[in-house]
Design an enzyme around this catalytic site. Structure first.
Site, mmCIF file in Angstrom:
data_model
loop_
_atom_site.group_PDB
_atom_site.id
_atom_site.type_symbol
_atom_site.label_atom_id
_atom_site.label_comp_id
_atom_site.label_asym_id
_atom_site.label_seq_id
_atom_site.Cartn_x
_atom_site.Cartn_y
_atom_site.Cartn_z
ATOM 1 N N THR A 37 0.757 -1.198 0.065
ATOM 2 C CA THR A 37 -0.033 0.083 0.005
ATOM 3 C C THR A 37 0.830 1.129 -0.179
ATOM 4 O O THR A 37 2.071 1.297 0.552
ATOM 5 C CB THR A 37 -0.886 0.100 1.196
ATOM 6 N N ASN A 78 3.541 -1.112 8.893
ATOM 7 C CA ASN A 78 4.945 -0.182 8.563
ATOM 8 C C ASN A 78 4.831 1.152 8.484
ATOM 9 O O ASN A 78 5.536 1.983 8.776
ATOM 10 C CB ASN A 78 5.622 -0.999 7.337
ATOM 11 N N TYR A 141 7.257 12.133 18.352
ATOM 12 C CA TYR A 141 7.510 10.915 17.498
ATOM 13 C C TYR A 141 7.643 9.572 18.435
ATOM 14 O O TYR A 141 7.162 8.656 18.391
ATOM 15 C CB TYR A 141 9.007 10.904 16.614
ATOM 16 N N LYS A 145 5.393 6.343 19.190
ATOM 17 C CA LYS A 145 5.827 4.948 19.004
ATOM 18 C C LYS A 145 5.769 4.225 20.307
ATOM 19 O O LYS A 145 5.497 2.960 20.524
ATOM 20 C CB LYS A 145 7.292 4.823 18.382
ATOM 21 N N VAL A 174 17.724 3.328 10.081
ATOM 22 C CA VAL A 174 17.885 2.703 9.057
ATOM 23 C C VAL A 174 18.049 3.319 7.907
ATOM 24 O O VAL A 174 17.709 4.559 7.679
ATOM 25 C CB VAL A 174 16.436 1.950 8.880
ATOM 26 N N THR A 176 17.123 4.747 5.072
ATOM 27 C CA THR A 176 15.903 5.003 4.371
ATOM 28 C C THR A 176 16.005 6.629 4.308
ATOM 29 O O THR A 176 16.519 7.349 4.856
ATOM 30 C CB THR A 176 14.619 4.783 5.006
#
Length: 233
Positions: A37, A78, A141, A145, A174, A176
């Site tokens: 998605t 995710n 954030y 989480k 990570v 990304t």
């Protein structure tokens, strides 16, 4: 044990980063179908994935995705956002927006897909947390989480008698787009995806995908000064 081979999986945020790596590894492990998605499904590039439009903060969008993916047996939450609003100086709307994506988004998808997974004979739910679920860095954030971690723990208990196992994934930085601005050691999305899927297949309660997460989790049993040295007297 949860079998990925032959399963039908939905990955939110499946067009890039950890999500993209998850989609790739799911097919490597023999998944029958993977729904990837994204807000814009045209950004999904895997040739075999079923691209699906999804905005996790929009209940109507979540309902439409659930109607289109009634064969799902594994849900991987995710998708997330990293606003990192300051509690004292940022607009309060930014704090709310972070919770809408990182806490309520996975809750919307869980509520939509749990009945589907249960009707399909049971399966698995994996939520992507963060090392900052356990240490208050990054303002809103971190709080969002931490709240997701608590949600996952509650869902694990609630869903156990319904034949649905629940795994929480914790990881630090990570390689990304989300952490592109950070100058610190990072792990690859491929390594995170591999450990996450190992966790699903072994029905692990938690997956600690890097050394930072393992160290911070271990420090939770100690004094606060171990996590926040600026508090040391």
């Amino acid at each position: 044990m949860t079998a990925i081979a032959g399963s039908t999986v939905l990955v939110t945020g499946g067009s890039r980063g950890i999500g993209k790596a998850l989609v790739e590894d799911l097919y490597t492990r023999g998944a029958k179908k993977v729904y990837a998605t994204a807000r814009d499904p045209r950004t999904v590039t895997h040739p075999d994935a079923v691209a699906l439009a999804l905005e996790v903060t929009d209940p109507a969008s979540v309902a439409a995705a659930a109607a289109a993916a009634g064969d799902v047996t594994i849900l991987i939450n995710n998708a997330g956002a990293a606003i990192g609003a300051s509690y004292l100086s940022s607009p309060i709307e930014d704090v709310r927006r972070e919770f809408e994506t990182n806490f309520y988004g996975p809750l919307h998808t869980a509520r939509a897909f749990v009945p589907i997974i249960e009707a399909n004979g049971g399966g698995h739910l994996l939520n992507v947390h963060s090392v900052v679920s356990w240490i208050a860095l990054g303002g809103s954030y971190s709080a969002s989480k931490a709240a997701l971690w608590s949600q996952t723990n509650s869902l694990r208990v609630d869903l156990n008698p319904r034949g649905i196992n629940v795994t929480g994934l914790h990881v630090g930085y990570v390689e990304t787009d989300l952490a592109a601005h950070v100058d610190a050691p990072k792990v690859s999305p491929e390594s995170v995806a591999a450990l996450a899927l190992d966790g699903i297949e072994s029905d692990a309660f938690e997956v600690l995908a890097d050394e930072t997460s393992r160290q911070v989790k271990a420090a939770l049993s100690g004094d606060l000064e171990a996590l926040y040295p600026q508090l040391a007297r």
